[in-house]
Design a protein around this motif. Structure first.
Motif, mmCIF file in Angstrom:
data_model
loop_
_atom_site.group_PDB
_atom_site.id
_atom_site.type_symbol
_atom_site.label_atom_id
_atom_site.label_comp_id
_atom_site.label_asym_id
_atom_site.label_seq_id
_atom_site.Cartn_x
_atom_site.Cartn_y
_atom_site.Cartn_z
ATOM 1 N N TRP A 299 0.820 -1.203 0.000
ATOM 2 C CA TRP A 299 0.000 0.000 0.000
ATOM 3 C C TRP A 299 0.853 1.252 0.000
ATOM 4 C CZ3 TRP A 299 -4.491 -1.288 -1.540
ATOM 5 C CH2 TRP A 299 -5.093 -2.480 -1.133
ATOM 6 N N GLU B 28 -4.432 -2.295 -7.104
ATOM 7 C CA GLU B 28 -5.718 -2.402 -6.428
ATOM 8 C C GLU B 28 -5.831 -1.236 -5.451
ATOM 9 O OE1 GLU B 28 -7.101 -6.277 -5.448
ATOM 10 O OE2 GLU B 28 -7.601 -5.646 -3.406
ATOM 11 N N ARG C 134 -7.990 0.648 -2.038
ATOM 12 C CA ARG C 134 -8.894 0.430 -0.934
ATOM 13 C C ARG C 134 -9.146 1.766 -0.267
ATOM 14 N NH1 ARG C 134 -5.212 -2.388 3.895
ATOM 15 N NH2 ARG C 134 -3.689 -0.707 4.075
#
Ligand SMILES: [Zn+2]
Ligand SMILES: [Zn+2]
Length: 98
Positions: free
Chosen positions: A70, A91, A93
């Motif tokens: 991340w 991805e 989040r």
């Protein structure tokens, strides 16, 4: 003169992945399987135990094993939420701020 060429096309082995779907170019053709695999690997893909993955699937697979990487995240204005994006597989989040 007419020449016959045997060509190889390369595709990702992940089910339902069409690695050329988003490509603006035509699917490239190669003279040998080795060349085709080399192309995919050079582009960030992987070839492990005969399983060929495009760069996106290779990244997703790596994240499955090692977890996501991340990034710092960006604060979304007004909603007290931080959007983080994995620097490897892209991805993202959303994290609610405490
Ligand atoms: Zn793929
Ligand atoms: Zn990831």
């Amino acid at each position: 003169m007419i020449r016959h060429h045997d060509c190889y096309e390369v595709a990702c082995d992940t089910p339902d992945c069409d690695m050329w779907a988003t490509s603006e170019h035509e699917t490239p053709l190669f003279d040998s399987p080795e060349e085709a695999i080399g192309y995919v690997v050079a582009a960030g893909g992987s070839h492990i135990d005969g399983f060929l993955r495009c760069h996106q699937c290779a990244a997703a697979h790596q994240c499955e094993q090692d977890g996501h990487e991340w990034g710092a995240g960006e604060l979304l204005p007004g909603v007290s939420t931080i959007r983080q994006r994995c620097e490897r597989c892209l991805e993202d989040r959303l994290l609610a701020m405490a």
